[in-house]
Design a protein around this motif. Sequence first.
Motif, PDB file in Angstrom:
ATOM      1  N   GLY A 174       0.854  -1.168  -0.330  1.00  0.00           N
ATOM      2  CA  GLY A 174      -0.119  -0.240   0.077  1.00  0.00           C
ATOM      3  C   GLY A 174       0.939   1.407  -0.232  1.00  0.00           C
ATOM      4  O   GLY A 174       2.245   1.111   0.404  1.00  0.00           O
ATOM      5  N   MET A 175       0.677   2.575   0.142  1.00  0.00           N
ATOM      6  CA  MET A 175       0.740   3.798  -0.033  1.00  0.00           C
ATOM      7  C   MET A 175       1.215   5.104   1.072  1.00  0.00           C
ATOM      8  O   MET A 175       0.974   5.522   1.179  1.00  0.00           O
ATOM      9  N   GLY A 176      -0.419   3.916   2.403  1.00  0.00           N
ATOM     10  CA  GLY A 176      -0.321   3.973   3.525  1.00  0.00           C
ATOM     11  C   GLY A 176      -1.105   5.454   3.393  1.00  0.00           C
ATOM     12  O   GLY A 176      -1.467   6.463   4.384  1.00  0.00           O
ATOM     13  N   GLU A 177      -1.840   5.695   2.862  1.00  0.00           N
ATOM     14  CA  GLU A 177      -2.973   6.731   2.343  1.00  0.00           C
ATOM     15  C   GLU A 177      -4.334   6.389   3.065  1.00  0.00           C
ATOM     16  O   GLU A 177      -4.914   5.047   3.246  1.00  0.00           O
ATOM     17  N   PHE A 178      -4.797   7.605   3.606  1.00  0.00           N
ATOM     18  CA  PHE A 178      -5.778   7.194   4.386  1.00  0.00           C
ATOM     19  C   PHE A 178      -6.932   6.804   4.030  1.00  0.00           C
ATOM     20  O   PHE A 178      -8.256   6.348   4.665  1.00  0.00           O
ATOM     21  N   ASN A 179      -7.505   6.900   2.415  1.00  0.00           N
ATOM     22  CA  ASN A 179      -8.583   5.841   1.994  1.00  0.00           C
ATOM     23  C   ASN A 179      -8.143   5.479   0.192  1.00  0.00           C
ATOM     24  O   ASN A 179      -8.626   4.781   0.134  1.00  0.00           O
ATOM     25  N   GLU A 180      -7.053   4.475   1.262  1.00  0.00           N
ATOM     26  CA  GLU A 180      -6.199   3.384  -0.038  1.00  0.00           C
ATOM     27  C   GLU A 180      -7.571   2.334  -0.178  1.00  0.00           C
ATOM     28  O   GLU A 180      -7.888   1.929   1.734  1.00  0.00           O
ATOM     29  N   GLN A 181      -7.976   1.651  -1.003  1.00  0.00           N
ATOM     30  CA  GLN A 181      -9.142   0.301  -0.963  1.00  0.00           C
ATOM     31  C   GLN A 181      -7.533  -0.812  -0.629  1.00  0.00           C
ATOM     32  O   GLN A 181      -6.700  -1.156  -1.284  1.00  0.00           O
ATOM     33  N   ILE A 182      -8.062  -2.212   0.406  1.00  0.00           N
ATOM     34  CA  ILE A 182      -7.415  -3.591  -0.142  1.00  0.00           C
ATOM     35  C   ILE A 182      -8.235  -4.166  -1.015  1.00  0.00           C
ATOM     36  O   ILE A 182      -8.924  -4.660  -0.535  1.00  0.00           O
ATOM     37  N   ILE A 183      -7.673  -4.783  -1.143  1.00  0.00           N
ATOM     38  CA  ILE A 183      -7.498  -5.148  -2.234  1.00  0.00           C
ATOM     39  C   ILE A 183      -6.824  -6.862  -1.633  1.00  0.00           C
ATOM     40  O   ILE A 183      -5.599  -7.128  -1.289  1.00  0.00           O
ATOM     41  N   PRO A 184      -8.618  -7.973  -1.468  1.00  0.00           N
ATOM     42  CA  PRO A 184      -7.373  -8.488  -1.208  1.00  0.00           C
ATOM     43  C   PRO A 184      -7.578 -10.207  -2.065  1.00  0.00           C
ATOM     44  O   PRO A 184      -7.450  -9.935  -3.322  1.00  0.00           O
ATOM     45  N   ASP A 185      -6.802 -11.469  -2.230  1.00  0.00           N
ATOM     46  CA  ASP A 185      -6.676 -12.385  -3.329  1.00  0.00           C
ATOM     47  C   ASP A 185      -7.842 -13.177  -3.696  1.00  0.00           C
ATOM     48  O   ASP A 185      -8.198 -14.280  -3.107  1.00  0.00           O
ATOM     49  N   ILE A 186      -7.798 -11.840  -4.504  1.00  0.00           N
ATOM     50  CA  ILE A 186      -9.461 -12.707  -4.804  1.00  0.00           C
ATOM     51  C   ILE A 186      -9.944 -13.663  -4.931  1.00  0.00           C
ATOM     52  O   ILE A 186     -10.713 -14.674  -5.301  1.00  0.00           O
TER      53      ILE A 186
END
Length: 379
Positions: A174-186
């Motif tokens: 991640g980039m450590g941004e407050f609104n970043e979306q977490i993508i699981p291993d789909i």
Amino acid sequence: MKLVHISDTHLGFSEYHKVDSESGLNQREQDFYRSWQTAIEQILSLKPDVVVHAGDLFHTPRPSNRAIHTAMQSIQQLNDAEIPVILTAGNHETPRIRLTGSIFEPLNLFPHVYAAYSSRYERFRLGDTDFHCLPHCSLSEDLKQAIQDIEIRPQAAANILIAHGAWAGKRRYGMGEFNEQIIPDIETLRGLQFDYTALGHYHRHLRVKDHTFYCGSTERTSLNEHQAECGFLAVDIDKATYDFQPLPTRSMRKFSPLDCSGLTSTRIYQELETLAESDIKDAIVQINLTQIEHDAFVKLDMRQIDELFKSAFVLEKQMSKKQQNGTSAGETRIESLPVEFERYLQQHTSGEFNADRLCRLGGEYLDAVEQATENPEQP
């Protein structure tokens, strides 16, 4: 199928007060346009079957007219070459309030452009290949629903997943941004199998799994990325080849911290002069002076340090004084007046003022004052 995987172009990004005298544009903003246009030229020469953009085409949800024009002009080139473009919205360009609309709405009017930007899963079919898009979702509930909505058709010859966010499989990127979306291993979560997964958001070229990649950004938005190579990926699905295509970008140099314990101001200048002898021309440079003795700190002249690094595009200075107990005092960042003025505007201006115009005008006045101070005999 041959595709180009590109992401995090951040058109409209600007930084520092450096303005091009001819165009009047922020020079860092021009860097991002230049890198994007170079990428488009390379893509046209590669002649892929499709271009997939994995998010953050723009740096903000409301990009400038210049950023929009640059994007539309390049997309028109791809359309004229009949190369389809699939755009997936990232967190930087997704409005927090849905009712405000999206910049992707007009881009979607191009005949060969397919844009996913509505905080939901969308599938586009090109020939016998399906493209499954997961744009940035403002709400975690929307993301969960989007992942559940992914459907693979048995008649599809190939399936490509495009997602923007911080991958959270065995490791998290991640980039450590407050609104970043977490993508699981789909694939593991849903028991699905894709032929390729194009990820965006993480600004480094990285192979997450056998056929899952971050392509990286086309320019660096932070000195924390100084070691990252910028570019995009040329992918051949049938041959399972993933070739990174580097892009020329502005150099960044982040020097290791310099321990100034026991050093006089004169010795510190000498150490900095040695650093300045390295290749720093037109580069964004950061120096970090730690454990500076009180007497040396008082005597340091910021203008003299700037003069040592005058060939650099910009110099960022981080400094910390040595306390009597031997520990380091809080870090201090000391920049030129125009840079400090720009930072002040970023923190304190609201939408009622044109921050870019204020920054440009203020920077011009402060530059003039600094030059007058340094050259008092000149009219």
